[in-house]
Design a protein around this motif. Structure first.
Motif, short mmCIF file in Angstrom:
data_model
loop_
_atom_site.label_atom_id
_atom_site.label_comp_id
_atom_site.label_asym_id
_atom_site.label_seq_id
_atom_site.Cartn_x
_atom_site.Cartn_y
_atom_site.Cartn_z
N ALA A 15 2.57 -2.89 -8.01
CA ALA A 15 1.54 -3.33 -9.15
C ALA A 15 0.57 -1.83 -9.11
O ALA A 15 -0.02 -1.73 -7.97
CB ALA A 15 0.63 -4.44 -8.96
N PHE A 16 0.41 -1.45 -10.21
CA PHE A 16 -0.49 -0.13 -10.29
C PHE A 16 -1.58 -0.46 -11.47
O PHE A 16 -1.28 -0.91 -12.47
CB PHE A 16 0.42 1.02 -10.72
CG PHE A 16 1.07 1.57 -9.66
CD1 PHE A 16 0.83 2.42 -8.74
CD2 PHE A 16 2.42 1.22 -9.77
CE1 PHE A 16 1.60 2.80 -7.69
CE2 PHE A 16 3.46 1.56 -8.68
CZ PHE A 16 2.91 2.44 -7.56
N ASN A 17 -2.77 0.01 -11.11
CA ASN A 17 -3.92 -0.20 -11.85
C ASN A 17 -3.65 0.69 -13.21
O ASN A 17 -3.25 1.62 -13.23
CB ASN A 17 -5.23 0.43 -11.29
CG ASN A 17 -5.84 -0.66 -10.40
OD1 ASN A 17 -5.38 -1.77 -10.29
ND2 ASN A 17 -6.40 -0.23 -9.38
N GLY A 18 -3.64 0.02 -14.50
CA GLY A 18 -3.53 0.83 -15.81
C GLY A 18 -2.05 1.08 -16.05
O GLY A 18 -1.63 1.21 -17.18
N LYS A 19 -1.06 1.00 -15.13
CA LYS A 19 0.36 0.89 -15.61
C LYS A 19 1.27 -0.34 -15.47
O LYS A 19 2.03 -0.55 -15.62
CB LYS A 19 0.86 1.96 -14.53
CG LYS A 19 0.46 3.39 -14.67
CD LYS A 19 1.17 4.19 -13.77
CE LYS A 19 0.47 5.49 -13.75
NZ LYS A 19 1.12 6.68 -12.87
N GLY A 20 0.75 -1.34 -14.86
CA GLY A 20 1.41 -2.72 -14.57
C GLY A 20 2.21 -2.59 -13.31
O GLY A 20 2.09 -1.93 -12.53
N THR A 39 0.79 -1.35 -0.02
CA THR A 39 -0.02 -0.06 0.23
C THR A 39 0.84 1.20 0.13
O THR A 39 2.02 1.02 0.29
CB THR A 39 -0.93 -0.07 1.11
OG1 THR A 39 -0.12 0.12 2.33
CG2 THR A 39 -1.71 -1.22 1.35
#
Length: 160
Positions: A31-36, A9
């Motif tokens: 890990a990031f949403n939309g970025k990988g 987090t």
């Protein structure tokens, strides 16, 4: 074989940015949403240092130092006098001005972003000149304007 993945987090990442005691930091793989999946951070192991905390600052200084040494090497065949010092200073100031214009150095004006010193009474003594030392000092503000980190290097020139 089992693989486990822990998602970190923002709060957990904040705690990893720098250990106040050792100065060490963790560039976490997140890990990031939309970025990988990304390596999140660019910190060195010298986290307690304001100057060398980030990899980009270290890389900038390595690049400038190597570029300046290579660019000034041809001057080893020049006399160690005021004409040579002016040429060296002007060449390095032009190079640093280009870096400043590209946003690599902090400061509203070039004099807030960098300085170059070379010459008798600035970086060299009369003895240095007699012994053929050309000493150049470059100060750059990579993190904050007018807070210079100093590079100093020397070439061996013709002796007087």
């Amino acid at each position: 074989m089992y693989e486990t993945t822990d998602f970190i987090t923002d709060d957990e990442q904040g705690e990893m940015n720098m250990d106040p005691a050792s100065g060490k930091s963790v560039n976490a793989i997140r890990a990031f949403n939309g970025k990988g999946i990304l390596v999140w951070g660019a910190r060195t192991l010298d986290g307690n240092s304001n100057e060398w905390r980030y990899i980009s600052v270290r890389r900038l200084f390595i690049m400038v130092e190597e570029s300046a040494k290579k660019a000034t090497f041809p001057f080893v065949f020049e006399p160690n006098d005021a004409n040579t010092w002016v040429k060296v200073r002007a060449m390095l100031e032009n190079y640093l001005t280009l870096l400043w214009r590209q946003g690599a150095l902090a400061g509203a004006k070039p004099e807030h972003a960098f300085f170059v010193k070379c010459g008798l009474g600035q970086t060299m003594t009369a003895q240095d000149i007699l012994e053929g030392r050309l000493i150049v000092e470059i100060g750059m503000a990579a993190v904050r304007p007018a807070e210079f980190i100093i590079l100093r290097f020397m070439h061996k020139l013709q002796e007087s």
